[in-house]
Scaffold this motif. Structure first.
Motif, PDB file in Angstrom:
ATOM      1  N   LYS A   1     -18.131  39.272 -76.778  1.00 36.26           N
ATOM      2  CA  LYS A   1     -18.627  40.537 -77.340  1.00 36.26           C
ATOM      3  C   LYS A   1     -17.496  41.393 -77.904  1.00 36.26           C
ATOM      4  CE  LYS A   1     -22.664  40.761 -74.277  1.00 36.26           C
ATOM      5  NZ  LYS A   1     -23.128  41.332 -72.987  1.00 36.26           N
ATOM      6  N   ALA A   2     -16.321  40.802 -78.048  1.00 34.14           N
ATOM      7  CA  ALA A   2     -15.192  41.477 -78.699  1.00 34.14           C
ATOM      8  C   ALA A   2     -14.798  42.794 -78.025  1.00 34.14           C
ATOM      9  CB  ALA A   2     -15.491  41.719 -80.180  1.00 34.14           C
ATOM     10  N   CYS A   3     -14.902  42.836 -76.684  1.00 35.64           N
ATOM     11  CA  CYS A   3     -14.541  44.073 -75.991  1.00 35.64           C
ATOM     12  C   CYS A   3     -13.029  44.260 -75.914  1.00 35.64           C
ATOM     13  CB  CYS A   3     -15.129  44.070 -74.585  1.00 35.64           C
ATOM     14  SG  CYS A   3     -14.371  42.876 -73.475  1.00 35.64           S
ATOM     15  N   GLU A   4     -12.282  43.182 -76.099  1.00 30.47           N
ATOM     16  CA  GLU A   4     -10.806  43.201 -76.136  1.00 30.47           C
ATOM     17  C   GLU A   4     -10.161  43.337 -74.759  1.00 30.47           C
ATOM     18  OE1 GLU A   4      -9.117  45.788 -79.122  1.00 30.47           O
ATOM     19  OE2 GLU A   4     -10.759  45.412 -80.538  1.00 30.47           O
ATOM     20  N   LEU A   5     -10.933  43.297 -73.680  1.00 27.36           N
ATOM     21  CA  LEU A   5     -10.324  43.496 -72.357  1.00 27.36           C
ATOM     22  C   LEU A   5      -9.366  42.371 -71.986  1.00 27.36           C
ATOM     23  CD1 LEU A   5     -13.231  44.955 -70.150  1.00 27.36           C
ATOM     24  CD2 LEU A   5     -11.612  46.134 -71.638  1.00 27.36           C
ATOM     25  N   CYS A   6      -9.631  41.156 -72.497  1.00 28.30           N
ATOM     26  CA  CYS A   6      -8.767  40.024 -72.144  1.00 28.30           C
ATOM     27  C   CYS A   6      -7.415  40.088 -72.847  1.00 28.30           C
ATOM     28  CB  CYS A   6      -9.462  38.704 -72.482  1.00 28.30           C
ATOM     29  SG  CYS A   6      -9.976  38.609 -74.212  1.00 28.30           S
ATOM     30  N   VAL A   7      -7.326  40.841 -73.940  1.00 33.95           N
ATOM     31  CA  VAL A   7      -6.096  40.811 -74.755  1.00 33.95           C
ATOM     32  C   VAL A   7      -4.894  41.368 -73.982  1.00 33.95           C
ATOM     33  CG1 VAL A   7      -5.005  41.599 -76.887  1.00 33.95           C
ATOM     34  CG2 VAL A   7      -7.387  40.805 -76.923  1.00 33.95           C
ATOM     35  N   PRO A   8      -4.945  42.623 -73.491  1.00 30.54           N
ATOM     36  CA  PRO A   8      -3.794  43.104 -72.715  1.00 30.54           C
ATOM     37  C   PRO A   8      -3.733  42.508 -71.309  1.00 30.54           C
ATOM     38  CG  PRO A   8      -5.485  44.799 -72.812  1.00 30.54           C
ATOM     39  CD  PRO A   8      -5.952  43.684 -73.695  1.00 30.54           C
ATOM     40  N   ALA A   9      -4.834  41.888 -70.849  1.00 29.55           N
ATOM     41  CA  ALA A   9      -4.831  41.310 -69.493  1.00 29.55           C
ATOM     42  C   ALA A   9      -3.881  40.113 -69.414  1.00 29.55           C
ATOM     43  CB  ALA A   9      -6.239  40.901 -69.090  1.00 29.55           C
ATOM     44  N   CYS A  10      -3.760  39.344 -70.483  1.00 29.81           N
ATOM     45  CA  CYS A  10      -2.927  38.125 -70.431  1.00 29.81           C
ATOM     46  C   CYS A  10      -1.456  38.481 -70.351  1.00 29.81           C
ATOM     47  CB  CYS A  10      -3.165  37.236 -71.656  1.00 29.81           C
ATOM     48  SG  CYS A  10      -1.999  35.853 -71.705  1.00 29.81           S
ATOM     49  N   PRO A  11      -0.785  38.091 -69.256  1.00 31.72           N
ATOM     50  CA  PRO A  11       0.631  38.451 -69.115  1.00 31.72           C
ATOM     51  C   PRO A  11       1.516  37.746 -70.143  1.00 31.72           C
ATOM     52  CG  PRO A  11      -0.128  37.130 -67.237  1.00 31.72           C
ATOM     53  CD  PRO A  11      -1.319  37.366 -68.104  1.00 31.72           C
ATOM     54  N   LYS A  12       0.989  36.672 -70.758  1.00 33.14           N
ATOM     55  CA  LYS A  12       1.796  35.920 -71.729  1.00 33.14           C
ATOM     56  C   LYS A  12       1.413  36.235 -73.174  1.00 33.14           C
ATOM     57  CE  LYS A  12       4.200  33.557 -68.751  1.00 33.14           C
ATOM     58  NZ  LYS A  12       5.659  33.692 -68.718  1.00 33.14           N
ATOM     59  N   HIS A  13       0.545  37.183 -73.361  1.00 38.14           N
ATOM     60  CA  HIS A  13       0.121  37.586 -74.720  1.00 38.14           C
ATOM     61  C   HIS A  13      -0.427  36.418 -75.538  1.00 38.14           C
ATOM     62  CE1 HIS A  13       2.271  41.219 -73.630  1.00 38.14           C
ATOM     63  NE2 HIS A  13       3.326  40.482 -73.386  1.00 38.14           N
ATOM     64  N   CYS A  14      -1.203  35.577 -74.896  1.00 38.43           N
ATOM     65  CA  CYS A  14      -1.742  34.389 -75.578  1.00 38.43           C
ATOM     66  C   CYS A  14      -2.968  34.713 -76.432  1.00 38.43           C
ATOM     67  CB  CYS A  14      -2.170  33.334 -74.550  1.00 38.43           C
ATOM     68  SG  CYS A  14      -0.807  32.686 -73.592  1.00 38.43           S
ATOM     69  N   ILE A  15      -3.638  35.833 -76.121  1.00 39.82           N
ATOM     70  CA  ILE A  15      -4.935  36.098 -76.762  1.00 39.82           C
ATOM     71  C   ILE A  15      -4.812  37.267 -77.726  1.00 39.82           C
ATOM     72  CG2 ILE A  15      -7.383  36.639 -76.334  1.00 39.82           C
ATOM     73  CD1 ILE A  15      -7.037  35.538 -73.509  1.00 39.82           C
TER      74      ILE A  15
ATOM     75  N   ALA B   1     -14.887  37.706 -82.554  1.00 41.13           N
ATOM     76  CA  ALA B   1     -14.530  37.206 -81.226  1.00 41.13           C
ATOM     77  C   ALA B   1     -13.019  37.093 -81.005  1.00 41.13           C
ATOM     78  CB  ALA B   1     -15.192  35.840 -81.013  1.00 41.13           C
ATOM     79  N   ALA B   2     -12.652  37.089 -79.708  1.00 36.16           N
ATOM     80  CA  ALA B   2     -11.249  36.901 -79.321  1.00 36.16           C
ATOM     81  C   ALA B   2     -10.816  35.475 -79.627  1.00 36.16           C
ATOM     82  CB  ALA B   2     -11.091  37.201 -77.831  1.00 36.16           C
ATOM     83  N   LEU B   3      -9.517  35.313 -79.810  1.00 33.98           N
ATOM     84  CA  LEU B   3      -8.952  34.028 -80.217  1.00 33.98           C
ATOM     85  C   LEU B   3      -7.789  33.659 -79.285  1.00 33.98           C
ATOM     86  CD1 LEU B   3      -8.874  31.898 -82.630  1.00 33.98           C
ATOM     87  CD2 LEU B   3      -7.102  33.382 -83.599  1.00 33.98           C
ATOM     88  N   PHE B   4      -7.755  32.401 -78.862  1.00 30.77           N
ATOM     89  CA  PHE B   4      -6.635  31.875 -78.051  1.00 30.77           C
ATOM     90  C   PHE B   4      -5.517  31.530 -79.043  1.00 30.77           C
ATOM     91  CE2 PHE B   4      -5.303  28.095 -75.168  1.00 30.77           C
ATOM     92  CZ  PHE B   4      -4.441  28.898 -74.445  1.00 30.77           C
ATOM     93  N   ALA B   5      -4.692  32.518 -79.347  1.00 27.58           N
ATOM     94  CA  ALA B   5      -3.787  32.411 -80.496  1.00 27.58           C
ATOM     95  C   ALA B   5      -2.465  31.708 -80.169  1.00 27.58           C
ATOM     96  CB  ALA B   5      -3.501  33.802 -81.052  1.00 27.58           C
ATOM     97  N   ARG B   6      -2.019  31.787 -78.902  1.00 22.23           N
ATOM     98  CA  ARG B   6      -0.700  31.223 -78.570  1.00 22.23           C
ATOM     99  C   ARG B   6      -0.807  30.287 -77.362  1.00 22.23           C
ATOM    100  NH1 ARG B   6       0.317  35.797 -81.228  1.00 22.23           N
ATOM    101  NH2 ARG B   6      -0.584  37.040 -79.565  1.00 22.23           N
ATOM    102  N   PRO B   7      -1.451  29.147 -77.559  1.00 19.00           N
ATOM    103  CA  PRO B   7      -1.698  28.228 -76.432  1.00 19.00           C
ATOM    104  C   PRO B   7      -0.420  27.694 -75.796  1.00 19.00           C
ATOM    105  CG  PRO B   7      -2.445  27.273 -78.531  1.00 19.00           C
ATOM    106  CD  PRO B   7      -2.064  28.691 -78.811  1.00 19.00           C
TER     107      PRO B   7
END
Ligand SMILES: Cc1ncc(C[n+]2csc(CCOP(=O)(O)OP(=O)(O)O)c2C)c(N)n1
Ligand code: SF4
Ligand code: SF4
Ligand code: SF4
Ligand SMILES: [Mg+2]
Lengths: 259, 75
Positions: free
Chosen positions: B20-34, B47-53
């Protein structure tokens, strides 16, 4: 596209709990009802009580939660979930019985039911979702609304001379003799989510050990009616709201009154 | 090992249609993957994207933060 990474990492370390049905919820983007539902479902799985649980759903945004949590449900009139749960638990003491209630539901129209269920020491578990507003009906003032908070029914901000102070349910119910467990948690950081799970586990454990009434208050979010982006709503919980509603365990009984 | 990029120790999958594009996962990732993507799903959310696998550790913090349980994690 299925990528090769999945072959490199075969061990699933996080997936949807069994008790959370695989459907899309109606909750707004970023609404913490979703996190509370997941914690509830994980805890039902952990105690392995899915087949013997009866939930009592509220009136409020969580009114449809029987479509999401894979257990039997009763739907209570607004605020009356603790009374319905009392009946279910007394008729079926071998069932695990919980209510899930918003702040409009539990702390306004249902104040009487929750206080007396606690006072009777009913052996039920309550998940109380405090998002400082009546979410479902469009963001009216609740007893938990913060001073100064603008809502549909407090357009100039809540003012204590007119509207009283935000009511602290976890502390209030901790003063009641029949309460076995009362805690307040939040779900705005990963560390808070871990603590929230711990509190819900304790609350379940109280009922399973027949110690008595248990309640976990969640400081939740309502980005839609707060007029905030979900990340800003979380910041509001971490700052202003938990400043007034301190997180913590307010009561934890060691044993039941009668054995 | 000096100079070589660290290898990922886990991976995630984001359910594109559930997000739902709430963006909560983006700053949650300690490795800035999303990060947020640029494609709209059927419900109208970008939607969110797994940008840096390559940086993923499989810690599952992103998944714990998602209110819609869109993220699965493997190690
Ligand atoms: C007897 C009765 N009075 C009023 C209503 C209208 N009503 C529906 S939901 C609601 C408030 C819900 O707020 P809350 O319990 O905080 O849940 P939230 O939606 O915020 O999760 C009200 C007043 C109703 N359905 N029934
Ligand atoms: S109105 Fe508020 S509480 Fe209801 S689903 Fe939307 S964000 Fe959640
Ligand atoms: S599993 Fe951990 S490292 Fe990987 S994307 Fe999620 S939060 Fe980031
Ligand atoms: S937290 Fe979940 S719903 Fe929100 S943007 Fe990330 S994947 Fe999408
Ligand atoms: Mg509410």
């Amino acid at each position: 596209m299925k990528d090769k990474r999945r072959e490199t990492f075969p061990r699933a370390v996080f997936s949807r709990p069994r008790s959370l049905l695989d459907v899309r919820s109606h909750y707004c983007p970023g609404c913490h009802h979703g996190i509370a539902h997941r914690i509830l479902a994980e805890t039902i799985d952990r105690f392995d009580v899915r087949g013997k649980t009866v939930g009592v759903a509220p009136v409020g945004c969580a009114v449809l939660m029987y479509d999401y949590i894979d257990v039997d449900f009763a739907e209570a009139p607004h605020g009356r979930a603790p009374a319905v749960a009392t009946g279910v638990k007394r008729a079926h003491p071998d069932r695990f019985v919980f209510t899930y209630q918003g702040d409009g539901d539990l702390a306004a129209i249902g104040t009487s039911e929750i206080i007396h269920a606690a006072n009777r020491g009913e052996n039920i578990t309550v998940l109380f979702i405090n998002n400082t507003t009546y979410g479902m009906t469009g963001g009216q003032m609740a007893p938990t609304t913060m001073l100064g908070q603008k809502t549909a029914t407090s357009p100039y901000g809540r003012e204590f001379r007119n509207d009283g102070y935000p009511i602290k349910v976890a502390e209030l119910l901790a003063t009641i003799e029949g309460t076995a467990y009362s805690a307040r948690v939040a779900t705005s950081t990963p560390a808070q989510i871990r603590k929230a799970k711990e509190a819900v586990r304790k609350a379940f454990d109280m009922q399973i050990r027949e110690v008595g009434f248990s309640l976990v208050e969640f400081l939740s979010t309502c980005p839609t009616n707060w007029g905030m982006k979900p990340l800003d709503a979380q910041k509001r919980v971490l700052g202003e709201i938990s400043g007034y509603f301190p997180l913590g365990v307010y009561k934890e009984r060691k044993q039941a009154d009668f054995v | 090992m000096k100079g070589t990029a660290p290898a990922p120790t886990g991976t995630i999958e984001i359910d594109f249609e559930r997000c739902k594009a709430c963006e909560l996962c983006v700053p949650a990732c300690p490795k800035h993957c999303i990060e947020m993507g640029d494609r709209i799903n059927r419900h109208g959310y970008v939607a969110a994207l797994f940008a840096r696998p390559l940086d993923c550790t499989g810690c599952a913090i992103c998944a714990e933060s998602c209110p819609d349980v869109c993220i699965r994690v493997w190690r």
